[in-house]
Write a protein that holds these residues in place. Structure first.
Motif, PDB file in Angstrom:
ATOM      1  N   ARG A  11      36.401  31.463  54.653  1.00  0.00           N
ATOM      2  CA  ARG A  11      37.344  31.308  53.567  1.00  0.00           C
ATOM      3  C   ARG A  11      36.750  31.995  52.346  1.00  0.00           C
ATOM      4  O   ARG A  11      35.867  31.467  51.673  1.00  0.00           O
ATOM      5  N   ALA A  12      37.227  33.192  52.086  1.00  0.00           N
ATOM      6  CA  ALA A  12      36.650  33.960  50.990  1.00  0.00           C
ATOM      7  C   ALA A  12      37.260  33.577  49.651  1.00  0.00           C
ATOM      8  O   ALA A  12      36.731  33.910  48.612  1.00  0.00           O
ATOM      9  N   PHE A  13      38.332  32.858  49.709  1.00  0.00           N
ATOM     10  CA  PHE A  13      39.028  32.550  48.468  1.00  0.00           C
ATOM     11  C   PHE A  13      39.033  31.038  48.234  1.00  0.00           C
ATOM     12  O   PHE A  13      39.590  30.290  49.026  1.00  0.00           O
ATOM     13  N   THR A  14      38.389  30.607  47.191  1.00  0.00           N
ATOM     14  CA  THR A  14      38.466  29.202  46.799  1.00  0.00           C
ATOM     15  C   THR A  14      38.625  29.126  45.298  1.00  0.00           C
ATOM     16  O   THR A  14      37.801  29.646  44.543  1.00  0.00           O
ATOM     17  N   ARG A  15      39.662  28.492  44.884  1.00  0.00           N
ATOM     18  CA  ARG A  15      39.954  28.380  43.455  1.00  0.00           C
ATOM     19  C   ARG A  15      39.216  27.190  42.867  1.00  0.00           C
ATOM     20  O   ARG A  15      39.103  26.142  43.482  1.00  0.00           O
ATOM     21  N   ALA A  45      23.971  40.634  41.210  1.00  0.00           N
ATOM     22  CA  ALA A  45      23.033  39.626  41.704  1.00  0.00           C
ATOM     23  C   ALA A  45      23.502  38.223  41.351  1.00  0.00           C
ATOM     24  O   ALA A  45      23.400  37.297  42.166  1.00  0.00           O
ATOM     25  N   ILE A  46      24.033  38.076  40.162  1.00  0.00           N
ATOM     26  CA  ILE A  46      24.514  36.759  39.735  1.00  0.00           C
ATOM     27  C   ILE A  46      25.719  36.347  40.574  1.00  0.00           C
ATOM     28  O   ILE A  46      25.812  35.206  41.036  1.00  0.00           O
ATOM     29  N   ALA A  47      26.633  37.292  40.796  1.00  0.00           N
ATOM     30  CA  ALA A  47      27.820  36.977  41.592  1.00  0.00           C
ATOM     31  C   ALA A  47      27.423  36.597  43.016  1.00  0.00           C
ATOM     32  O   ALA A  47      27.981  35.667  43.603  1.00  0.00           O
ATOM     33  N   LEU A  48      26.454  37.315  43.557  1.00  0.00           N
ATOM     34  CA  LEU A  48      25.982  36.998  44.907  1.00  0.00           C
ATOM     35  C   LEU A  48      25.398  35.600  44.959  1.00  0.00           C
ATOM     36  O   LEU A  48      25.666  34.823  45.885  1.00  0.00           O
ATOM     37  N   GLU A  49      24.590  35.280  43.967  1.00  0.00           N
ATOM     38  CA  GLU A  49      23.967  33.956  43.899  1.00  0.00           C
ATOM     39  C   GLU A  49      25.024  32.855  43.787  1.00  0.00           C
ATOM     40  O   GLU A  49      24.875  31.774  44.363  1.00  0.00           O
ATOM     41  N   ALA A  50      26.078  33.143  43.048  1.00  0.00           N
ATOM     42  CA  ALA A  50      27.130  32.140  42.847  1.00  0.00           C
ATOM     43  C   ALA A  50      28.123  32.118  44.013  1.00  0.00           C
ATOM     44  O   ALA A  50      29.026  31.277  44.037  1.00  0.00           O
ATOM     45  N   GLY A  51      27.988  33.054  44.946  1.00  0.00           N
ATOM     46  CA  GLY A  51      28.909  33.115  46.068  1.00  0.00           C
ATOM     47  C   GLY A  51      30.298  33.522  45.649  1.00  0.00           C
ATOM     48  O   GLY A  51      31.300  32.955  46.077  1.00  0.00           O
ATOM     49  N   VAL A  52      30.332  34.553  44.828  1.00  0.00           N
ATOM     50  CA  VAL A  52      31.570  34.928  44.150  1.00  0.00           C
ATOM     51  C   VAL A  52      31.610  36.441  44.043  1.00  0.00           C
ATOM     52  O   VAL A  52      30.599  37.112  44.152  1.00  0.00           O
ATOM     53  N   SER A  53      32.772  37.012  43.872  1.00  0.00           N
ATOM     54  CA  SER A  53      32.839  38.465  43.796  1.00  0.00           C
ATOM     55  C   SER A  53      32.404  38.944  42.411  1.00  0.00           C
ATOM     56  O   SER A  53      32.567  38.225  41.423  1.00  0.00           O
ATOM     57  N   PRO A  54      31.850  40.145  42.351  1.00  0.00           N
ATOM     58  CA  PRO A  54      31.300  40.646  41.090  1.00  0.00           C
ATOM     59  C   PRO A  54      32.304  40.663  39.945  1.00  0.00           C
ATOM     60  O   PRO A  54      31.949  40.408  38.797  1.00  0.00           O
ATOM     61  N   GLY A  55      33.554  40.957  40.280  1.00  0.00           N
ATOM     62  CA  GLY A  55      34.542  41.075  39.221  1.00  0.00           C
ATOM     63  C   GLY A  55      34.776  39.790  38.452  1.00  0.00           C
ATOM     64  O   GLY A  55      35.212  39.811  37.307  1.00  0.00           O
ATOM     65  N   LEU A  56      34.460  38.666  39.099  1.00  0.00           N
ATOM     66  CA  LEU A  56      34.754  37.378  38.462  1.00  0.00           C
ATOM     67  C   LEU A  56      33.884  37.130  37.231  1.00  0.00           C
ATOM     68  O   LEU A  56      34.289  36.400  36.313  1.00  0.00           O
ATOM     69  N   VAL A  57      32.700  37.733  37.238  1.00  0.00           N
ATOM     70  CA  VAL A  57      31.809  37.534  36.083  1.00  0.00           C
ATOM     71  C   VAL A  57      32.475  38.059  34.819  1.00  0.00           C
ATOM     72  O   VAL A  57      32.460  37.411  33.774  1.00  0.00           O
ATOM     73  N   GLY A  58      33.072  39.239  34.953  1.00  0.00           N
ATOM     74  CA  GLY A  58      33.765  39.819  33.810  1.00  0.00           C
ATOM     75  C   GLY A  58      34.987  39.025  33.392  1.00  0.00           C
ATOM     76  O   GLY A  58      35.461  39.146  32.264  1.00  0.00           O
ATOM     77  N   HIS A  59      35.486  38.233  34.325  1.00  0.00           N
ATOM     78  CA  HIS A  59      36.662  37.422  34.015  1.00  0.00           C
ATOM     79  C   HIS A  59      36.330  36.234  33.121  1.00  0.00           C
ATOM     80  O   HIS A  59      37.183  35.741  32.395  1.00  0.00           O
ATOM     81  N   TYR A  60      35.085  35.782  33.180  1.00  0.00           N
ATOM     82  CA  TYR A  60      34.696  34.591  32.423  1.00  0.00           C
ATOM     83  C   TYR A  60      33.797  34.911  31.228  1.00  0.00           C
ATOM     84  O   TYR A  60      33.735  34.134  30.285  1.00  0.00           O
ATOM     85  N   PHE A  61      33.107  36.052  31.291  1.00  0.00           N
ATOM     86  CA  PHE A  61      32.202  36.393  30.206  1.00  0.00           C
ATOM     87  C   PHE A  61      32.426  37.841  29.790  1.00  0.00           C
ATOM     88  O   PHE A  61      32.674  38.699  30.640  1.00  0.00           O
ATOM     89  N   ALA A  62      32.318  38.075  28.503  1.00  0.00           N
ATOM     90  CA  ALA A  62      32.570  39.414  27.964  1.00  0.00           C
ATOM     91  C   ALA A  62      31.606  40.435  28.551  1.00  0.00           C
ATOM     92  O   ALA A  62      31.949  41.583  28.771  1.00  0.00           O
ATOM     93  N   GLY A  63      30.399  40.010  28.799  1.00  0.00           N
ATOM     94  CA  GLY A  63      29.405  40.905  29.369  1.00  0.00           C
ATOM     95  C   GLY A  63      28.224  40.087  29.827  1.00  0.00           C
ATOM     96  O   GLY A  63      28.226  38.850  29.738  1.00  0.00           O
ATOM     97  N   ILE A  64      27.214  40.756  30.322  1.00  0.00           N
ATOM     98  CA  ILE A  64      26.076  40.017  30.831  1.00  0.00           C
ATOM     99  C   ILE A  64      25.280  39.404  29.695  1.00  0.00           C
ATOM    100  O   ILE A  64      24.642  38.361  29.876  1.00  0.00           O
ATOM    101  N   ASP A  65      25.319  40.026  28.533  1.00  0.00           N
ATOM    102  CA  ASP A  65      24.643  39.446  27.380  1.00  0.00           C
ATOM    103  C   ASP A  65      25.244  38.093  27.027  1.00  0.00           C
ATOM    104  O   ASP A  65      24.523  37.137  26.729  1.00  0.00           O
ATOM    105  N   ALA A  66      26.571  38.019  27.063  1.00  0.00           N
ATOM    106  CA  ALA A  66      27.234  36.755  26.747  1.00  0.00           C
ATOM    107  C   ALA A  66      26.870  35.688  27.770  1.00  0.00           C
ATOM    108  O   ALA A  66      26.691  34.515  27.429  1.00  0.00           O
TER     109      ALA A  66
END
Lengths: 210, 210
Positions: A11-15, A45-66
């Motif tokens: 199940r690759a998709f979990t909300r 690397a963060i997305a992998l650790e969280a078990g999430v796709s890379p694009g999602l990081v940008g969805h929640y944070f403006a950038g890696i600095d944030a």
DNA sequence: ACACTTGTTATACGATCGTCCAACAAGCAA
DNA sequence: TTGCTTGTTGGACGATCGTATAACAAGTGT
């Protein structure tokens, strides 16, 4: 050529709740910082650790600095909570409370090489990012203000309160930093003893200034 | 298609002494760290700063980590020289020498936001690279050893020498770090006054332990 | 004058970076 | 059911990364 959707076993998709997802990304960021260091901390690397796709990081944070800033904020909250807990167990004697507050910085979960990576990554952003500099200043001021209250309860003269708090903060920071950077130089128990001795000296001389 | 060699107006090739070239690369690395921060420090940026082609960096250093380590080593040598200079101007009174040694850390060229970037970049490598951890330990031990000698001259009891030196080192590091991170929190003059007061307290209590 | 050594350049290469975006999946309203 | 909103995916994109390497320039010894 493409794999039919029916063959997907996982199940690759979990909300998730937005707050919970934010939280899991922050925790993943802390993990990656601790394991890979600041240089090896990337969105992927963060997305992998969280078990999430890379694009999602940008969805929640403006950038890696944030994200790093948010991670630092959470780490600071944990540290603050640990200090509160130490204070709560210290009883009512002012000097015991001060000792507990100061020496808690040299025990887990505060004194930890893993936390250091988050701190360093955050420090590296302070100089170039005014908003992060402000976040740092606020955290520093908060720590010092609480220290001033504890010192005042121990009889430190009001006129010396500011400088004494700065001194103790610097001492704690310096001991914590070295303890985290090279645990072999001295032990946590030594750091506690050193801090206590320093507090003895500071309080007696500062009290004499009445 | 290619431009004939005869049309080249600029002299792109200048040979230098290996040591001088190494030195210029180290200085360029320090510059880039100060201007761009640890994240913006790349082989290309350093080569551009040094006016040299990117490939040359690899010719003199195994990698960018090695260059950062070398840069830290040079910065440490400069700091050490500045401390020596302060000591030389301090005369012969043991307490004045101790004061000079300690407070020199809060004045240029040591207390500087630009130096901080080099320090942070170096710290970020300590945990993952054993050789760099060793380099850090040696630098720390060297600073503390000199401090122990100055403290001993001031009458600090031998049994307390080690802990006192650790305490003063932590105090200096903490003050220096905060001074470099956020110059607005307190001034360099305040840092000097705080350090001096702390030394007063430490020496009097430590002497009483005879 | 000649070959030889070596510091240096310029470029190419594969990997990885941060960001973007169209497609998709789940929940909710109607 | 149907349509809509939104969290999420996965891959594409251009930029930049560190490193390797062939060609080149300046000495140096012969």
């Amino acid at each position: 050529m493409s794999i039919p959707a029916s063959t997907r076993a996982e199940r690759a998709f979990t909300r998730a709740e937005p707050d919970a997802r934010r939280q899991s990304l922050i925790e993943a960021c802390a993990q990656v910082l601790a394991h890979n260091g600041a240089a090896g901390t990337s969105v992927r690397a963060i997305a992998l650790e969280a078990g999430v796709s890379p694009g999602l990081v940008g969805h929640y944070f403006a950038g890696i600095d944030a994200l790093v800033a948010a991670t630092y904020g959470q780490v600071e909250a944990q540290v603050s909570a640990a200090l509160d807990s130490a204070l709560a167990q210290a009883g009512t004697d002012p000097r015991a409370r001060l000792d507990a507050y100061v020496t808690a910085s040299f025990a887990p979960p505060i004194a930890s090489g893993e936390l250091l990576a988050t701190w360093i990554a955050f420090w590296s952003l302070v100089r170039s990012r005014p908003d992060i500099a402000r976040q740092h200043d606020e955290q520093y001021a908060r720590f010092r203000a609480r220290l001033e209250a504890l010192l005042a309860a121990c009889g430190v003269a009001p006129a010396r309160l500011r400088h004494t708090a700065i001194a103790v903060t610097a001492l704690v920071d310096g001991l914590w930093l070295e303890l985290s950077l090279s645990p072999g130089a001295f032990s946590a128990a030594e750091a506690c003893a050193i801090a206590r001795a320093q507090l003895d000296a500071l309080i007696s001389t500062s009290r004499s200034a009445y």
